[in-house]
Design a protein around this motif. Structure first.
Motif, PDB file in Angstrom:
ATOM      1  N   ALA A 133      33.914   4.316  50.289  1.00  0.00           N
ATOM      2  CA  ALA A 133      34.238   4.137  48.747  1.00  0.00           C
ATOM      3  C   ALA A 133      32.949   3.587  48.327  1.00  0.00           C
ATOM      4  O   ALA A 133      31.953   2.708  48.716  1.00  0.00           O
ATOM      5  N   THR A 191      40.260   9.205  45.327  1.00  0.00           N
ATOM      6  CA  THR A 191      41.028   7.892  45.247  1.00  0.00           C
ATOM      7  C   THR A 191      40.121   6.724  44.828  1.00  0.00           C
ATOM      8  O   THR A 191      38.779   6.585  45.091  1.00  0.00           O
ATOM      9  N   VAL A 192      40.393   6.157  43.842  1.00  0.00           N
ATOM     10  CA  VAL A 192      39.798   5.029  43.098  1.00  0.00           C
ATOM     11  C   VAL A 192      40.472   3.808  43.508  1.00  0.00           C
ATOM     12  O   VAL A 192      41.435   3.249  43.036  1.00  0.00           O
ATOM     13  N   GLU A 193      39.928   2.873  44.360  1.00  0.00           N
ATOM     14  CA  GLU A 193      40.340   1.941  45.093  1.00  0.00           C
ATOM     15  C   GLU A 193      40.535   0.742  44.195  1.00  0.00           C
ATOM     16  O   GLU A 193      41.594   0.011  44.333  1.00  0.00           O
ATOM     17  N   TYR A 232      28.476  10.138  42.377  1.00  0.00           N
ATOM     18  CA  TYR A 232      28.105   8.991  43.144  1.00  0.00           C
ATOM     19  C   TYR A 232      26.978   8.476  42.554  1.00  0.00           C
ATOM     20  O   TYR A 232      26.244   9.181  41.939  1.00  0.00           O
ATOM     21  N   GLN A 243      34.697   1.716  42.810  1.00  0.00           N
ATOM     22  CA  GLN A 243      35.090   2.039  44.085  1.00  0.00           C
ATOM     23  C   GLN A 243      35.867   3.481  44.179  1.00  0.00           C
ATOM     24  O   GLN A 243      37.001   3.541  43.921  1.00  0.00           O
ATOM     25  N   VAL A 244      35.101   4.484  44.410  1.00  0.00           N
ATOM     26  CA  VAL A 244      35.839   5.972  44.335  1.00  0.00           C
ATOM     27  C   VAL A 244      35.472   6.614  46.033  1.00  0.00           C
ATOM     28  O   VAL A 244      34.274   6.304  46.472  1.00  0.00           O
ATOM     29  N   ARG A 245      36.414   6.985  46.350  1.00  0.00           N
ATOM     30  CA  ARG A 245      36.469   7.678  47.700  1.00  0.00           C
ATOM     31  C   ARG A 245      36.596   9.237  47.535  1.00  0.00           C
ATOM     32  O   ARG A 245      37.634   9.522  46.929  1.00  0.00           O
TER      33      ARG A 245
END
Length: 717
Positions: free
Chosen positions: A177, A145-147, A199, A169-171
């Motif tokens: 994130a 997920t890239v917000e 990360y 912002q990566v989850r």
């Protein structure tokens, strides 16, 4: 005579003052020389750490780059999932299932990355360390997920040509994130696209940013010179260190602030200056004292009494008593070491029993010696603690509230960061007491956000039943109850028509050449299908899965010259189910005999070469199965098999065991810094060393060193 004495005093005073003056005059050039050498040493250390970290990053990318692409040829596997043809499920389904299962396990063993994934362009499938996604859209929605990007923008990143991205912002894996770097690589001449995500914390940890000044900056450029990632702001006149990683397609630059080395050397300047001032003061003081007194011969100053001490009888008894005390201390230390080694061996054997890795007669006999209580009926209980917080997920939990059960014959072993396993005697009162302890701890943790739940197997007896009990406890552990008990009757309706996890076990048995166990497993599968009154389609699918397991072993072991070809799926479909299973049993026997023959031809020389290479190179950060296989001239599967059969551990566990042993020796016998010991033992990332060491010994390395030093002082004193 008096005038001569005064003249000599003044001569001595003048001589000492001249020596002090010479020391002061030599301070400036000597200080500059030493300062220059120290700065060169600091620069060399940073350069070495930078190149080592870059090599570790490149090695990690190489392992992802060489991921098997066996799924690339099965473009129709999605249609196989819903195939309802009259001939049953097609052969593509078992190939799809086993390939994705083995590939996910391979991806999970790659170090120094937060996520790696493979995109097969023919079929659109994406595989990461945990599962298969049928489409890239499914992957970008749930697996990454890239917000700050839309779904269309994420799909565009995956589908266009090779590039790298700095993501804000990566989850991943339900964590918070965070900023991250994504590296995308197109493997030439294939339809495979690879992705690795780091990360920002992982990159900083990998390149030892905790040892560098706050204003350090690093940048990543692709091979075309375009900036793809930057951390921090580059100061003017910074010290620059550069390196390239060609497989990942990046060039990295590390910028150290210009005043960093001056700050490091400031303490040296202060120490040198203070030392000089003290030396000058002491020199002047001694000059005055030595010139004010008359000369005295050395023999008069160090005059001895000339009497040799005689050893009286009472002294003999005292020396003998001291010798006895010293021997008692050493014996106590040996007892402590033996007890610690026995506990470590028992813990290792227990983990092997849980995962079904105890097969040889010697290992089974040793298991009975380690766990004689298994002659009586026991339960296996798994207790797990989890937290939704990302920072807490990597922190170990301690199960101290279970310690009162040890006094009643319960064996407790923590098997990973947040899970403990218990061997609980079959006693209703003990079960009730365990339930009470769990309830009390659950209430205490209720306000902290930590979840506590446990699963208990059916009653079992014997070391060979621990593996099945572990499987049962895992099944009910997923229900997330404070204490859930497994019952075969309740779980019978929840099982699929066939236990697909048994295929992996069958594959391992065939690779190990254990023909009897493999034949028994195939026959057990057939009996289970009969007991469940499976349909014809289910029977065909079962046989196709087993048939593909045999074919995978033949391909992986390169068994081209078999006495006869393996039975084809088309031929099996025209036989009854019992005839199918008998044919598969014959094929499995032929296959294991061929594997055993191949290993007999290889002889013990390959085993010795593999084990010797591991023992000589386990401190290398880049040692893995492929590098060992390349150096010793065997296959990667042979490397795994040799270590498993000769050592009784997996390759990763054995390398970690050797490194931990060396780290313990260095902590006990040297005063080297912990970070230096970690690098010398093969851990390029100190945080990984701290985590593994604490997980194995229960305390950090520094505390372990203090505890061992205190034990040595007690033993010696």
């Amino acid at each position: 005579m008096k005038q001569r004495r005064l003249s000599m005093r003044f001569q001595l005073l003048l001589m000492y003052l001249l020596v002090v003056l010479a020391v002061c005059m030599s301070y400036a050039p000597m200080s500059r020389h030493v300062r220059k050498q120290l700065q060169e040493k600091y620069e060399e250390q940073i350069e070495l750490r930078f190149q080592q970290s870059l090599k570790i990053l490149e090695d990690s990318v190489k392992q992802v780059y060489h991921v098997p692409d066996t799924m690339g040829n099965y473009s129709n596997y999605r249609e196989a999932l819903v195939a309802q043809g009259r001939d049953g499920v097609s052969e593509a389904f078992p190939k799809f299932y086993l390939t994705t299962r083995l590939l996910s396990q391979y991806m999970g063993t790659i170090p120094v990355k937060d996520k790696a994934f493979v995109l097969f362009k023919n079929s659109g499938a994406v595989i990461d360390e945990t599962q298969l996604y049928l489409t890239p859209e499914e992957f970008v929605r749930f697996g990454m997920t890239v917000e700050d990007l839309t779904v269309e923008e994420r799909l565009s990143m995956l589908e266009k040509g090779g590039d790298h991205y700095q993501l804000a912002q990566v989850r991943l894996n339900q964590y918070a994130a965070r900023p991250a770097l994504m590296i995308l690589i197109d493997r030439p001449h294939t339809n495979v696209r690879l992705g690795i995500i780091y990360y920002e914390e992982t990159l900083l940890d990998l390149f030892h940013f905790d040892l560098l000044p706050p204003n350090t900056c690093f940048t990543l450029h692709n091979l075309d010179g375009e900036l793809v990632y930057q951390y921090g702001e580059k100061a003017e006149n910074s010290f620059c260190y550069q390196g390239s990683a060609y497989v990942s397609g990046i060039e990295m630059s590390l910028y150290i602030p210009p005043d960093y080395y001056d700050t490091l050397l400031q303490s040296f300047d202060d120490m040198f200056r203070n030392t000089l001032m003290i030396a000058v003061g002491v020199g002047i003081l001694l000059s005055g004292i030595l010139t004010m007194i008359n000369y005295r011969p050395l023999k008069q100053l160090l005059r001895l009494s000339g009497k040799k001490p005689s050893l009286a009888q009472s002294n003999e008894y005292a020396l003998l008593y001291e010798h006895i005390q010293d021997s008692d201390s050493r014996i106590a230390g040996l007892h402590a070491d033996v007890s610690r080694l026995r506990d470590n061996l028992r813990a290792s054997m227990f983990v092997r029993l849980l995962y079904g890795n105890v097969r040889s007669a010697h290992s089974i006999d040793l298991s009975w010696k380690m766990f004689p209580q298994l002659k009586n009926a026991h339960y296996l209980v798994l207790v797990k603690m989890t937290s939704p917080e990302a920072d807490a997920s990597n922190q170990p939990y301690f199960f101290g509230f279970l310690q009162p059960l040890e006094d009643e014959g319960v064996y407790i072993q923590q098997i990973n960061l947040n899970t403990a396993a218990l061997l609980l005697p079959q006693d209703d009162q003990l079960v009730q007491r365990l339930h009470a302890l769990l309830e009390k701890e659950h209430e205490a943790l209720d306000n902290t956000g930590v979840s506590l739940y446990a699963g208990m197997s059916e009653s079992f007896t014997g070391v060979d039943a621990v593996y099945l009990a572990h499987h049962q406890a895992q099944m009910v552990l997923k229900n997330h109850q404070v204490l859930e008990c497994y019952t075969a009757q309740e779980q019978a309706n929840l099982r699929p028509f066939m236990d697909l996890s048994a295929l992996q076990r069958l594959y391992e048995l065939l690779l190990a050449g254990e023909g009897d166990a493999a034949e028994d497993m195939i026959q057990d599968m057939g009996q289970e299908m009969h007991a469940r009154t499976a349909t014809r389609d289910q029977q065909i699918q079962c046989c196709s899965l087993i048939r593909f397991s045999l074919d995978s072993v033949a391909a992986d072991m390169r068994l081209g010259d078999l006495p006869r070809p393996l039975a084809s799926l088309d031929d099996l479909m025209h036989e009854s189910f019992s005839e199918m299973m008998n044919t598969l049993v014959k094929d499995a026997r032929m296959l294991t005999e061929a594997v055993a023959e191949m290993r007999r031809k290889a002889g013990g020389k390959s085993r010795e070469q593999v084990l010797r290479y591991i023992q000589e190179n386990y401190t290398s950060p880049s040692i893995y199965a492929e590098s060992i296989a390349k150096a010793t001239g065997v296959s990667a599967n042979t490397v795994y098999q040799v270590v498993r059969e000769c050592i009784g551990k997996s390759l990763g566990d054995y390398i970690e065991f050797l490194r931990l042993e060396m780290a313990c020796r260095l902590l006990e016998t040297t005063d080297r810094p912990v970070m230096e010991i970690a690098a010398q033992c093969g851990w390029s990332v100190p945080a990984t060393f701290y985590r593994v060491f604490k997980q194995s010994y229960g305390v950090p390395p520094t505390q372990y060193r203090k505890r061992r030093a205190k034990e040595d002082d007690v033993n010696n004193g």
